[in-house]
Design an enzyme around this catalytic site. Sequence first.
Site, PDB file in Angstrom:
ATOM      1  N   ASN A   1     -10.956 -49.449   4.881  1.00  0.00           N
ATOM      2  CA  ASN A   1     -10.015 -48.512   4.233  1.00  0.00           C
ATOM      3  C   ASN A   1     -10.448 -47.065   4.419  1.00  0.00           C
ATOM      4  O   ASN A   1     -10.509 -46.285   3.458  1.00  0.00           O
ATOM      5  CB  ASN A   1      -9.894 -48.832   2.733  1.00  0.00           C
ATOM      6  CG  ASN A   1      -9.305 -50.201   2.492  1.00  0.00           C
ATOM      7  OD1 ASN A   1      -8.318 -50.581   3.114  1.00  0.00           O
ATOM      8  ND2 ASN A   1      -9.922 -50.971   1.605  1.00  0.00           N
TER       9      ASN A   1
ATOM     10  N   ARG B   1     -14.125 -39.764   8.183  1.00  0.00           N
ATOM     11  CA  ARG B   1     -14.999 -40.173   7.078  1.00  0.00           C
ATOM     12  C   ARG B   1     -16.021 -41.205   7.540  1.00  0.00           C
ATOM     13  O   ARG B   1     -17.166 -41.205   7.090  1.00  0.00           O
ATOM     14  CB  ARG B   1     -14.172 -40.741   5.928  1.00  0.00           C
ATOM     15  CG  ARG B   1     -13.399 -39.692   5.140  1.00  0.00           C
ATOM     16  CD  ARG B   1     -13.020 -40.203   3.767  1.00  0.00           C
ATOM     17  NE  ARG B   1     -14.204 -40.409   2.937  1.00  0.00           N
ATOM     18  CZ  ARG B   1     -14.343 -41.410   2.077  1.00  0.00           C
ATOM     19  NH1 ARG B   1     -13.401 -42.329   1.970  1.00  0.00           N
ATOM     20  NH2 ARG B   1     -15.428 -41.531   1.352  1.00  0.00           N
TER      21      ARG B   1
ATOM     22  N   ARG C   1     -18.547 -49.650  -0.587  1.00  0.00           N
ATOM     23  CA  ARG C   1     -19.197 -50.015   0.682  1.00  0.00           C
ATOM     24  C   ARG C   1     -20.720 -50.003   0.543  1.00  0.00           C
ATOM     25  O   ARG C   1     -21.416 -50.658   1.312  1.00  0.00           O
ATOM     26  CB  ARG C   1     -18.759 -49.062   1.791  1.00  0.00           C
ATOM     27  CG  ARG C   1     -17.239 -49.005   1.977  1.00  0.00           C
ATOM     28  CD  ARG C   1     -16.834 -47.856   2.899  1.00  0.00           C
ATOM     29  NE  ARG C   1     -15.404 -47.577   2.828  1.00  0.00           N
ATOM     30  CZ  ARG C   1     -14.840 -46.796   1.915  1.00  0.00           C
ATOM     31  NH1 ARG C   1     -15.605 -46.206   0.979  1.00  0.00           N
ATOM     32  NH2 ARG C   1     -13.538 -46.591   1.900  1.00  0.00           N
TER      33      ARG C   1
ATOM     34  N   LYS D   1     -11.277 -59.326  10.639  1.00  0.00           N
ATOM     35  CA  LYS D   1     -11.097 -58.214  11.581  1.00  0.00           C
ATOM     36  C   LYS D   1     -12.426 -57.558  11.941  1.00  0.00           C
ATOM     37  O   LYS D   1     -12.709 -57.309  13.124  1.00  0.00           O
ATOM     38  CB  LYS D   1     -10.149 -57.168  11.004  1.00  0.00           C
ATOM     39  CG  LYS D   1      -9.720 -56.126  12.044  1.00  0.00           C
ATOM     40  CD  LYS D   1      -9.251 -54.843  11.419  1.00  0.00           C
ATOM     41  CE  LYS D   1     -10.433 -53.964  11.023  1.00  0.00           C
ATOM     42  NZ  LYS D   1     -10.048 -52.607  10.597  1.00  0.00           N
TER      43      LYS D   1
ATOM     44  N   PRO E   1      -9.510 -58.190  17.539  1.00  0.00           N
ATOM     45  CA  PRO E   1      -9.403 -57.619  16.198  1.00  0.00           C
ATOM     46  C   PRO E   1      -7.957 -57.169  15.946  1.00  0.00           C
ATOM     47  O   PRO E   1      -7.423 -56.357  16.702  1.00  0.00           O
ATOM     48  CB  PRO E   1     -10.350 -56.412  16.240  1.00  0.00           C
ATOM     49  CG  PRO E   1     -11.190 -56.610  17.474  1.00  0.00           C
ATOM     50  CD  PRO E   1     -10.332 -57.367  18.428  1.00  0.00           C
TER      51      PRO E   1
ATOM     52  N   ASP F   1      -5.675 -55.103  13.781  1.00  0.00           N
ATOM     53  CA  ASP F   1      -5.496 -54.094  12.744  1.00  0.00           C
ATOM     54  C   ASP F   1      -4.036 -53.636  12.760  1.00  0.00           C
ATOM     55  O   ASP F   1      -3.183 -54.254  13.399  1.00  0.00           O
ATOM     56  CB  ASP F   1      -6.456 -52.923  12.948  1.00  0.00           C
ATOM     57  CG  ASP F   1      -6.126 -52.112  14.197  1.00  0.00           C
ATOM     58  OD1 ASP F   1      -5.278 -52.564  15.000  1.00  0.00           O
ATOM     59  OD2 ASP F   1      -6.696 -51.025  14.361  1.00  0.00           O
TER      60      ASP F   1
ATOM     61  N   HIS G   1      -2.578 -51.116  14.241  1.00  0.00           N
ATOM     62  CA  HIS G   1      -2.095 -50.766  15.577  1.00  0.00           C
ATOM     63  C   HIS G   1      -1.741 -52.011  16.378  1.00  0.00           C
ATOM     64  O   HIS G   1      -0.660 -52.104  16.979  1.00  0.00           O
ATOM     65  CB  HIS G   1      -3.150 -49.949  16.332  1.00  0.00           C
ATOM     66  CG  HIS G   1      -3.408 -48.598  15.743  1.00  0.00           C
ATOM     67  ND1 HIS G   1      -2.543 -47.539  15.894  1.00  0.00           N
ATOM     68  CD2 HIS G   1      -4.436 -48.139  15.000  1.00  0.00           C
ATOM     69  CE1 HIS G   1      -3.026 -46.481  15.270  1.00  0.00           C
ATOM     70  NE2 HIS G   1      -4.171 -46.816  14.722  1.00  0.00           N
TER      71      HIS G   1
ATOM     72  N   PHE H   1      -4.840 -50.992  22.519  1.00  0.00           N
ATOM     73  CA  PHE H   1      -5.176 -50.248  21.298  1.00  0.00           C
ATOM     74  C   PHE H   1      -5.318 -48.761  21.599  1.00  0.00           C
ATOM     75  O   PHE H   1      -4.754 -47.907  20.910  1.00  0.00           O
ATOM     76  CB  PHE H   1      -6.470 -50.798  20.712  1.00  0.00           C
ATOM     77  CG  PHE H   1      -6.971 -50.044  19.506  1.00  0.00           C
ATOM     78  CD1 PHE H   1      -6.534 -50.361  18.231  1.00  0.00           C
ATOM     79  CD2 PHE H   1      -7.891 -49.015  19.654  1.00  0.00           C
ATOM     80  CE1 PHE H   1      -6.989 -49.659  17.118  1.00  0.00           C
ATOM     81  CE2 PHE H   1      -8.349 -48.313  18.547  1.00  0.00           C
ATOM     82  CZ  PHE H   1      -7.897 -48.636  17.283  1.00  0.00           C
TER      83      PHE H   1
END
Length: 222
Positions: free
Chosen positions: A18, A23, A73, A117, A134, A136, A138, A185
């Site tokens: 997330n 970041r 996290r 993922k 993976p 996601d 996209h 991707f």
Amino acid sequence: MLKQDPVENLFAFICSSNNNIQRITGMVEKLCETYGNHLLTYEDVAYYTFPSIESLAEVKVESKLRTLGFGYRAKFIQQSAAKIMKNGGRDWLLNLRTVSYLEAKSSLMTLPGIGAKVADCICLMSLNHSVAIPVDTHVFQIAKANYVPHLSQTKSVTDKVYNEISAHFQSLFGTYAGWAHSVLFSADLRHLRVPPPVAKKRNATDVTKEKPALGRAQRKKK
């Protein structure tokens, strides 16, 4: 892109939950500054090694990372590091390159904070499992638009949808499905798109120059 160090790759992807790229980059830099070893300073910029698994497994790591803005996290980083150490440390991670893709993925998913993922990202980008896909946001949108049209009305990636998209790409691209995934991707990311070449305008002089040449060719053929 597909030959990253598995330790750095794993913890960077735990940071990605997330989160946006800016970041994530900041968090990885904080990990290095706080728990890595100083390498050198060049033009007033300090460079550090990535932290060892041992240093991230210390009990106090979670509280420290929370003060640095890692949020939930922080717990996943410390607990995953501790479990990896219990499993055998870096050697355990490297050994996942030698087992089957499904076994490697299942093993990674036993670590706190690592779902399907993130496990696939680690398998593809640092454990040599090029069949991993993976899925996601996209990839979900790419699949709906071009590969699995019956999912066009699907709003979210459930476990069933995730597995269906992965299996479809693997059936299309085989062993190197992960490479195809990475190309698709990257092509979908706006900041990586290359604008199409501008067609050169032809003027009347260019057309006039071509006509005699075509005429000579035709006369010679006759």
